[in-house]
Design an enzyme around this catalytic site. Structure first.
Site, short mmCIF file in Angstrom:
data_model
loop_
_atom_site.label_atom_id
_atom_site.label_comp_id
_atom_site.label_asym_id
_atom_site.label_seq_id
_atom_site.Cartn_x
_atom_site.Cartn_y
_atom_site.Cartn_z
N ASN A 1 0.83 -1.21 0.00
CA ASN A 1 0.00 0.00 0.00
C ASN A 1 0.86 1.26 0.00
OD1 ASN A 1 0.88 -0.61 2.66
ND2 ASN A 1 -0.68 0.74 3.49
N CYS B 1 1.92 2.90 2.40
CA CYS B 1 2.86 2.97 3.52
C CYS B 1 3.65 1.67 3.70
CB CYS B 1 2.13 3.32 4.82
SG CYS B 1 1.21 4.86 4.73
N GLU C 1 3.06 -1.47 4.59
CA GLU C 1 2.91 -2.46 5.66
C GLU C 1 1.83 -3.49 5.37
OE1 GLU C 1 -0.43 0.29 6.67
OE2 GLU C 1 1.61 0.52 5.89
#
Length: 692
Positions: free
Chosen positions: A372, A374, A376
């Site tokens: 995604n 970010c 994670e």
């Protein structure tokens, strides 16, 4: 504004140290102003009745009695909560508290936002509502921003705001995903898209040579789409695009972030990520060339997409096939190019695809292809096939990110590790159950099938500093190993209990490593309780699972199943960390007094628990050994079924070769991703170091 003056006075040192009391004075000054702007009501019930009638809240009284609501309000206010920093209180009231339509009045205190969130997520279950209020008021658990912001509001966005989509190699798919991305951006969603199936620039379309324009024009379309669909101007659209490093267009992809890139190809607001199989790093280590492939030629030759193939195993097969269009590039030069691009822009993110799939408990159900915004989230994904008018579409599995975080300090000091994880899993489950993202059918389908959540954590550096442990130390790694092994245990336990209570397992559970029991093998042969005496003392009043406990849990999971296909993911918390007065995620701090500029106002945020004693345990990330930071993340990663957002912090003295070595070290240590690379110019002194 008086509170801004007080907050800036933090930097005016007395007796050689920051005036931390000025920050609390600033918080109290802001609190007084907020109270003046707060709309008054005769009591909690009258307040809710009025705001429901005026269209601010959903009708809580459809599920709860007045006595129930009053009990929860009294419980929340019984804590006598006060924000512990100016940043915390200003962030809450500016970004989270409900306001009147004209924005001139506040309609919520912190306690009211907590109660509204609990009422909405508990859906009439008072026992759960009480536990939710306690977890949030004691700040043991914090829902992610979309949940905490929107829960209970009559006019609200989704409770989740992060999504992953995959494009197929057709104009139908490009158009469908472009529209889906805009629909998700409209509701405040950040969207990542995998472009690796798109044919390369110059490949044929319907037999016409050189017709395909490649991935860059699609990136430009997406960038414009996110800028257009921006939640009515309230929040900028946010998007990321991923590409496999073996894709023919990888150089064009990276060039879009060059400072001197042509405006026709330059990408300004989209985030970029590279999907990198292990084969690439092996070739780089040996100093060999790697070949990029024209993906449509691969599909024509094998009937499979390049990005769906196991390139670690089939790379030589692709090389040998005469019909596959290919060209060589230096693997080491590519690593250097990636590092140079990161120094210039912070991008690309790096996804260690092989590491992610090797550790994937659902590998027999499908593969992890991307992440995604970010880095994670790591979940299986399947491609949707979009037909022409009159033809049926085949909707695959896309992904939504349903997040929340434990506050490590408050969880540890409360002694309620198991209870906190269980409550967090219940709250995340409620968000999953309540999320009906109908304008993204692949997301909707996967959520119904897998009930995936992502429980994370924050305040690791804060906890370590408060307890006089250095972030780069073996003691820190020992603590992290034990804490996250326990979080894994209790999240599995609660997921099993929910499956048992509801008689529902996630789709395909029987094919997972949980069902076979393979997932539990490391926990049966190793004891993850702390080895260091000081760390043992930190857990003195907190039960931790033994190998025998893991053996018992294995049997229960095999018997009853799990409700959630995915449970844990450590996101890069920021806004919610401020509200909790916590250090972000599991990351080291950047400065002991952080500087943030919002609009034309500058806010200074002293790290939590800062004192003349703890100051020496708050080493800046820019002065840390990044190898030791990776080591700490590597201790946590085996206990997190998804990923950990990991930022590299480098300075102007770091070479591209050294940064490339860090990529390889992280791969060898089993990390699944690297997020941004942050660069600091050491030649510029900061205000913190020269303040008097």
């Amino acid at each position: 504004m008086r509170y801004l003056e007080l907050n800036s006075a933090v930097l005016q040192k007395q007796n050689g140290f920051f005036q931390l009391e000025k920050d609390l004075e600033a918080a109290r000054a802001f609190e007084a102003e907020a109270e003046q702007q707060m709309r008054r009501f005769p009591g909690p019930i009258e307040r809710l009745r009025t705001l429901i009638a005026e269209g601010y809240y959903e009708d809580f009284f459809a599920r709860y009695s007045e006595a129930d609501v009053l009990e929860l309000s009294d419980l929340a206010y019984s804590y006598g909560f006060r924000f512990q920093s100016f940043m915390a209180i200003s962030k809450f009231y500016k970004d989270y508290a409900l306001k009147s339509n004209d924005k001139k009045q506040y309609l919520e205190h912190y306690e009211d936002r907590v109660v509204a969130t609990a009422l909405h997520l508990a859906q009439g279950n008072m026992e759960k509502a009480r536990s939710y209020v306690r977890a949030m008021m004691e700040q043991r658990y914090q829902p992610a921003t979309p949940t905490f912001l929107n829960a209970g509001r009559a006019r609200r966005g989704e409770l989740v705001s992060c999504f992953l989509l995959e494009l197929d190699d057709s104009l139908n798919s490009i158009g469908f995903n472009l529209n889906t991305a805009m629909q998700l951006s409209k509701i405040g969603g950040g969207v990542a898209l995998n472009l690796s199936k798109l044919r390369a620039r110059g490949e044929p379309i319907k037999g016409v040579a050189h017709a395909a324009k490649g991935v860059v024009p699609v990136m430009k379309l997406l960038e414009d789409a996110f800028n257009y669909a921006d939640q009515m101007g309230q929040r900028k659209g946010a998007g990321a695009v991923y590409l496999n490093v073996f894709h023919w267009d990888v150089e064009d992809f990276l060039d879009t972030k060059k400072i001197n890139a042509d405006e026709k190809s330059r990408i300004q607001t989209l985030s970029l990520g590279l999907i990198v199989p292990q084969k690439f790093f092996e070739l780089a280590e040996r100093g060999e060339d790697f070949y990029v492939f024209a993906p449509y030629s691969v599909y024509q030759a094998f009937g499979e997409h390049l990005d769906d193939m196991d390139l670690d195993r089939r790379y030589e097969e692709l090389l040998a096939h005469p019909a596959v269009k290919k060209r060589p590039l230096s693997a080491r030069a590519m690593l250097t190019r990636i590092a140079q691009t990161q120094f210039e822009s912070g991008y690309p993110y790096i996804i260690y695809k092989t590491n992610a799939n090797r550790a994937h408990p659902l590998k027999r159900l499908g593969q992890i292809k991307m992440s995604n915004l970010c880095t994670e989230i790591f979940q299986l994904q399947t491609t949707s096939f979009i037909g022409d008018y009159g033809q049926d579409d085949q909707i695959g599995y896309d992904i939504s990110c349903n997040l929340g975080s434990l506050n490590i300090v408050n969880v540890m000091e409360s002694g309620q590790l198991a209870e906190s994880v269980h409550t967090a899993m219940d709250m995340l489950t409620a968000v999953s159950d309540l999320s009906q993202v109908s304008n993204a059918p692949g997301v909707y389908r996967a959520n119904q099938a897998f009930h995936s959540v992502g429980l994370g954590a924050m305040n690791l550096h804060g906890f370590l500093a408060k307890n006089h442990l250095r972030y780069e130390s073996e003691e820190a790694r020992d603590f992290a190993r034990s804490f996250f092994a326990a979080v894994n245990f209790y999240s599995l336990e609660r997921s099993m209990q929910i499956a048992r209570e509801r008689g529902v397992r996630f789709e395909g559970f029987e094919l997972s490593d949980y069902a076979s029991g393979v997932y539990f093998d490391p926990y049966l042969t190793q004891d993850f309780r702390p080895r260091n005496e000081k760390v043992q003392q930190l857990f003195a009043h907190i039960p931790l699972p033994s190998p025998e406990d893991w053996a018992r849990l294995k049997k229960q999971v095999q018997q009853h199943g799990l409700y959630h296909a995915y449970r844990l993911a450590i996101a890069p918390t920021q806004s919610i960390s401020y509200i909790q007065n916590a250090t972000p995620s599991i990351a080291p701090i950047v400065d002991v007094v952080e500087t943030r500029t919002y609009g034309n106002a500058t806010t200074y945020y002293p790290v939590p628990f800062l004192s003349e004693e703890t100051f020496w345990y708050y080493k800046s990330a820019y002065h840390m050994d990044m190898y030791r930071v990776i080591d700490l993340v590597a201790e946590i990663q085996p206990h997190v079924d998804q990923g950990i957002s990991t930022v590299l912090y480098v300075t102007s003295e770091t070479s591209t070769r050294e940064l490339a070595r860090l990529y390889i070290y992280a791969w060898k240590k089993g990390l699944k991703s690297l997020y941004y690379t942050r660069t600091k110019n050491l030649s510029v002194e900061e205000c913190v170091s020269c303040a008097v």
